[in-house]
Write a protein that holds these residues in place. Structure first.
Motif, mmCIF file in Angstrom:
data_model
loop_
_atom_site.group_PDB
_atom_site.id
_atom_site.type_symbol
_atom_site.label_atom_id
_atom_site.label_comp_id
_atom_site.label_asym_id
_atom_site.label_seq_id
_atom_site.Cartn_x
_atom_site.Cartn_y
_atom_site.Cartn_z
ATOM 1 N N ILE A 6 -74.597 -0.606 22.269
ATOM 2 C CA ILE A 6 -75.296 -0.892 23.073
ATOM 3 C C ILE A 6 -75.648 -0.704 24.509
ATOM 4 C CG2 ILE A 6 -75.073 -3.686 23.286
ATOM 5 C CD1 ILE A 6 -74.429 -4.009 20.566
ATOM 6 N N ALA A 7 -73.760 -0.532 24.431
ATOM 7 C CA ALA A 7 -73.195 -0.107 26.283
ATOM 8 C C ALA A 7 -74.159 0.505 26.881
ATOM 9 C CB ALA A 7 -71.992 0.305 26.235
ATOM 10 N N ALA A 8 -75.122 1.723 25.966
ATOM 11 C CA ALA A 8 -75.815 3.120 26.793
ATOM 12 C C ALA A 8 -77.195 2.258 26.878
ATOM 13 C CB ALA A 8 -75.024 4.037 25.548
ATOM 14 N N LEU A 190 -88.211 4.126 23.459
ATOM 15 C CA LEU A 190 -87.510 5.015 22.776
ATOM 16 C C LEU A 190 -86.506 5.215 23.666
ATOM 17 C CD1 LEU A 190 -89.793 7.648 21.602
ATOM 18 C CD2 LEU A 190 -88.334 7.161 19.789
ATOM 19 N N LEU A 191 -86.619 5.225 24.950
ATOM 20 C CA LEU A 191 -85.942 4.744 25.886
ATOM 21 C C LEU A 191 -84.814 4.283 25.877
ATOM 22 C CD1 LEU A 191 -87.949 5.981 29.810
ATOM 23 C CD2 LEU A 191 -85.960 7.166 27.824
ATOM 24 N N CYS A 192 -85.251 2.993 24.989
ATOM 25 C CA CYS A 192 -84.281 1.406 24.881
ATOM 26 C C CYS A 192 -83.650 1.886 23.964
ATOM 27 C CB CYS A 192 -85.478 0.321 24.466
ATOM 28 S SG CYS A 192 -86.317 -0.169 25.965
ATOM 29 N N PHE A 193 -83.590 2.206 23.496
ATOM 30 C CA PHE A 193 -82.722 3.373 22.152
ATOM 31 C C PHE A 193 -82.023 4.476 22.045
ATOM 32 C CE2 PHE A 193 -86.446 1.111 19.860
ATOM 33 C CZ PHE A 193 -85.217 -0.038 19.433
ATOM 34 N N GLY A 194 -81.749 4.849 23.883
ATOM 35 C CA GLY A 194 -81.454 5.811 24.175
ATOM 36 C C GLY A 194 -79.958 5.448 23.896
ATOM 37 N N GLY A 195 -78.785 7.437 23.386
ATOM 38 C CA GLY A 195 -77.141 6.476 22.902
ATOM 39 C C GLY A 195 -77.575 6.588 22.037
ATOM 40 N N PHE A 196 -77.983 6.701 20.896
ATOM 41 C CA PHE A 196 -77.862 6.185 19.933
ATOM 42 C C PHE A 196 -77.144 7.167 18.756
ATOM 43 C CE2 PHE A 196 -80.787 6.029 15.315
ATOM 44 C CZ PHE A 196 -80.354 4.884 14.947
#
Length: 317
Positions: A6-8, A190-196
């Motif tokens: 979530i932090a990412a 997709l950027l919103c879920f970066g760091g997945f």
């Protein structure tokens, strides 16, 4: 692990940037529907991702997965791209922390220092938390993530009370979802879920990696879908014509909504939380990049000294 994911993604900053831009120049209010669609597609991906973790546990995550399926050379190429991207992301987040911290401190205290002074402090904090390991980092990122959830929920409830008629199910209709610049909105979704990927990166440090990665992956994705869909829907409900409002100045869309529905006191608070949100993202991306470099050093694809770990904390140094 959930809070590192979530932090990412930095929900509050994504709300003030990615989704505000999508509301103004993408498909407008239909962004809510495309967010849910993206989340559903990522849920399918997550099933295969979690299955792979049963066979591969490596700090390189995607690097190890791609190498397992497509060969060492392809995996190494992916790892170098990811390592460069995560290092640049961490640097960008630190710079953004300094910028927004300067705005918040100037607003609250009237002290005007160069943004890079705050950025230097953020760099030291990021280094320290990275050295201390996931346990310490997750405590800090958990507090920041909960604060982001709290302010997003508060703003959403204020909009619900102040403009209940704005919450329309039309945001889920194909006519709304696929009218306008669909490609731009999909990129921002997709950027919103970066760091997945962050869950599998910490597999070697988890006590029960298979179960921990499985639970963290599914729970992290579910939380992100709910938070982003709710926050974007609340912004769409806050304005009579959100596409025009966002198009005028997407960067201030969230702050204008906060001032309108919560009061002028909320502006500086949002600035401070955005700064802390970027700091949490910097910590998360730094942890991800160091583990990639550790994995590449251990595989002798980068200098071997990168595979060293701290004597006390067991973290990559």
């Amino acid at each position: 692990m959930v809070f590192m994911v979530i932090a990412a993604t930095a929900p509050l900053t994504a709300m003030a940037s990615n989704m505000s831009l999508s509301l103004g120049f993408g498909v407008g209010a239909g962004s809510v529907g495309l967010l849910l669609l993206t989340g559903a597609l990522l849920a399918v991906f997550a099933v295969g991702y979690v299955v792979l973790t049963r066979y591969v546990t490596n700090a390189g995550a995607y690097y190890a997965f791609i190498g397992f399926g497509l060969g060492r050379e392809t995996g190494a190429a992916a790892a170098f791209v990811a390592t460069l991207a995560y290092n640049l992301a961490a640097g960008g987040m630190i710079a953004a922390t300094g910028y927004f911290a300067d705005i918040a401190v100037t607003s609250y205290l009237g002290v005007d220092l160069p943004w890079y002074a705050y950025g230097a402090v953020a760099l030291v904090i990021t280094f320290f938390l990275g050295l201390r390991g996931v346990e310490m980092a997750q405590r800090v990122t958990s507090v920041i993530s909960v604060a982001q959830f709290g302010i997003i929920l508060l703003l959403g409830l204020a909009i619900l009370v102040g403009r209940p008629g704005g919450w329309s199910l039309s945001v889920l209709s194909p006519g709304e979802m696929f009218s306008g610049n669909v490609a731009m909105t999909l990129v921002f979704c997709l950027l919103c879920f970066g760091g997945f990927e962050a869950t599998a990166i910490y597999g070697e440090e988890a006590h029960a990696p298979r179960r921990a990665i499985r639970v963290a992956t599914y729970l992290g994705l579910a939380l992100l879908v709910v938070v982003f869909a709710f926050s974007t829907w609340s912004l769409a409900a806050a304005y009579g014509d959100v596409k025009s409002a966002a198009g005028e100045d997407p960067g201030s869309l969230v702050f204008r909504a906060a001032n309108l529905y919560l009061g002028e006191w909320s502006g500086p608070l949002f600035s401070a939380l955005v700064a802390f949100s970027f700091l949490a993202a910097a910590v998360a991306f730094h942890n991800m990049s160091t583990r990639y470099m550790f994995a590449l050093g251990r595989a002798r694809l980068l200098p071997v000294f990168l595979a060293r770990v701290h004597d006390r904390h067991g973290t990559p140094t």
